[in-house]
Design a protein around this motif. Structure first.
Motif, PDB file in Angstrom:
ATOM      1  N   GLN A   1      15.499 -22.091  -5.029  1.00  0.00           N
ATOM      2  CA  GLN A   1      16.249 -21.133  -5.650  1.00  0.00           C
ATOM      3  C   GLN A   1      15.290 -19.781  -5.339  1.00  0.00           C
ATOM      4  N   GLY A   2      13.957 -20.137  -5.303  1.00  0.00           N
ATOM      5  CA  GLY A   2      12.873 -18.876  -4.975  1.00  0.00           C
ATOM      6  C   GLY A   2      13.358 -18.245  -3.673  1.00  0.00           C
TER       7      GLY A   2
ATOM      8  N   ASN B   1      16.415 -16.092  -4.015  1.00  0.00           N
ATOM      9  CA  ASN B   1      16.202 -14.858  -4.564  1.00  0.00           C
ATOM     10  C   ASN B   1      15.777 -14.109  -4.021  1.00  0.00           C
TER      11      ASN B   1
ATOM     12  N   ASP C   1      24.115 -19.307 -12.216  1.00  0.00           N
ATOM     13  CA  ASP C   1      24.445 -18.649 -13.379  1.00  0.00           C
ATOM     14  C   ASP C   1      25.178 -19.251 -14.455  1.00  0.00           C
TER      15      ASP C   1
ATOM     16  N   GLN D   1      24.978 -13.001  -2.513  1.00  0.00           N
ATOM     17  CA  GLN D   1      24.561 -14.509  -3.176  1.00  0.00           C
ATOM     18  C   GLN D   1      25.159 -15.539  -2.427  1.00  0.00           C
TER      19      GLN D   1
ATOM     20  N   THR E   1      18.472 -12.566  -1.665  1.00  0.00           N
ATOM     21  CA  THR E   1      19.210 -11.695  -2.443  1.00  0.00           C
ATOM     22  C   THR E   1      18.403 -10.187  -2.755  1.00  0.00           C
ATOM     23  N   ARG E   2      17.011 -10.371  -3.074  1.00  0.00           N
ATOM     24  CA  ARG E   2      16.318  -9.082  -2.922  1.00  0.00           C
ATOM     25  C   ARG E   2      16.178  -8.238  -1.535  1.00  0.00           C
TER      26      ARG E   2
END
Length: 366
Positions: free
Chosen positions: A55-56, A59, A183, A68, A62-63
């Motif tokens: 997940q890191g 993320n 989510d 996504q 996505t940053r």
């Protein structure tokens, strides 16, 4: 003050708040599920850990304004590539070296016996024949037990193969859906918790970054230490380099103890291959440099001050959680110890803060 009043005061201090009682029940339920249903839910728990690690990376993409779903696909395909490389390249190599090591064990045993005889001839006052016979008998018993374990492992190999197939099929599927529907899954889990969860939120915020940094950092440390050890052993011409490198890499899971335990097989293989020579000393010095750089350079860079625990607390956590959950208990010993520390420090403050907030929210009578 009676014992009853003392106990009542302790309960009122720590468990008078509804959120504290619910948090205690949630923690107890979670530990109970892992202890009694851990083997049954092992594929799910393994996928949960892997998804937490990946997940890191999602993320991070996505940053950088990557959509996504595209970020999930990129990270997931990279995970599948690494998994296939391990299954098709690394595991067969380690298995072949392990089989060769078991086949050469009698020769090593004979070489060790001749080395003991040589020591007895050189230092008859320090090494007696009775001590040599005792050491040989002890080694023989260990060899017998090792053979029995290998036999039992081969007899149960069919079940292990089936379990491996289940892992290889279920875990990647679970990881994909955990990343894709993160989510939704997190929202459903949060909906089961009470509305008033200030204490839970405080503890989770304190633990989230620490656990994520620790787990990802530990994986990076295993890869770096194992890779450096592998190329170092290859340069010295040490046999079973891949097997020893995997052992050295996994030894970082157990602070302080792991490095000492991994020294024995490295020294044994180097001693049997090179004898007591300069090359043997060079291998041990190189191994010591790897461990020193890991403890004094790599660990501070990867973990910084994220995990601030006393060494005694770390060793106790490794012994306790490793005894309960085996490998995964050893791997998560430090995060679990950090969680307990956060609970100890946040619990009284959280309840007191909740009471102060409640008193401030009450209207003041004119």
């Amino acid at each position: 003050m009676t014992l009853k009043s003392l106990f009542r005061g302790w309960v009122e201090r720590y468990f008078s708040d509804e959120e504290a009682v619910i948090l205690l029940l949630v923690l107890a339920l979670g530990f109970a599920v892992v202890i009694w249903l851990g083997q049954m839910l092992a594929p799910f728990l393994t996928a949960l850990v892997i998804a937490f690690l990946l997940q890191g990376a999602v993320n991070g993409l996505t940053r950088r304004r990557v959509p996504q779903m595209l970020a999930v696909l990129i990270v997931y395909l990279g995970f599948l590539g690494v998994l296939l490389a391990m299954a098709l390249v690394l595991l067969p190599l380690i298995w072949n070296q392990l089989v060769n090591l078991l086949q050469e064990t009698p020769r090593m045993f004979a070489s060790g016996q001749s080395l003991l005889d040589d020591l007895q001839a050189r230092y008859p006052q320090l090494v007696t024949p009775d001590q040599i016979q005792s050491w040989i008998g002890m080694a023989g018993r260990e060899m017998t037990q090792l053979g029995q374990r290998a036999l039992s492992l081969s007899l149960s190999s069919l079940g292990n193969v089936l379990s491996l197939i289940v892992y290889l099929v279920l875990v990647p599927i679970l990881v994909f859906f955990m990343l894709k529907d993160r989510d939704r899954l997190v929202g459903f889990t949060v909906s089961l918790l009470p509305q008033n969860r200030k204490l839970m939120t405080r503890i989770w915020e304190e633990m989230d970054d620490q656990i994520a940094n620790y787990v990802r950092g530990k994986f990076i440390e295993i890869i770096i230490v194992g890779g450096v050890a592998f190329f170092t052993f290859i340069c010295f011409g040490l046999p079973y380099s891949a097997l020893l490198a995997v052992l050295v890499g996994l030894s970082v899971l157990v602070p302080y103890i792991g490095a000492a335990v991994a020294t024995l097989p490295v020294a044994a293989v180097a001693g049997f291959h090179f004898g007591i020579s300069d090359q043997f000393a060079y291998v041990l010095v190189a191994y010591g440099v790897i461990q020193a750089l890991d403890g004094n350079v790599l660990v501070p860079v990867l973990f910084s001050e994220a995990v601030n625990l006393h060494p005694v607390s770390i060793i106790l956590a490794v012994l306790f959680f490793g005894g309960i959950w085996g490998f995964w208990g050893i791997f998560f010993a430090i995060p679990l110890a950090t969680l307990l520390k956060a609970l100890v420090y946040a619990w009284p403050r959280g309840i007191q803060q909740h009471r102060e907030d409640a008193s401030l929210e009450q209207p003041v009578e004119p």
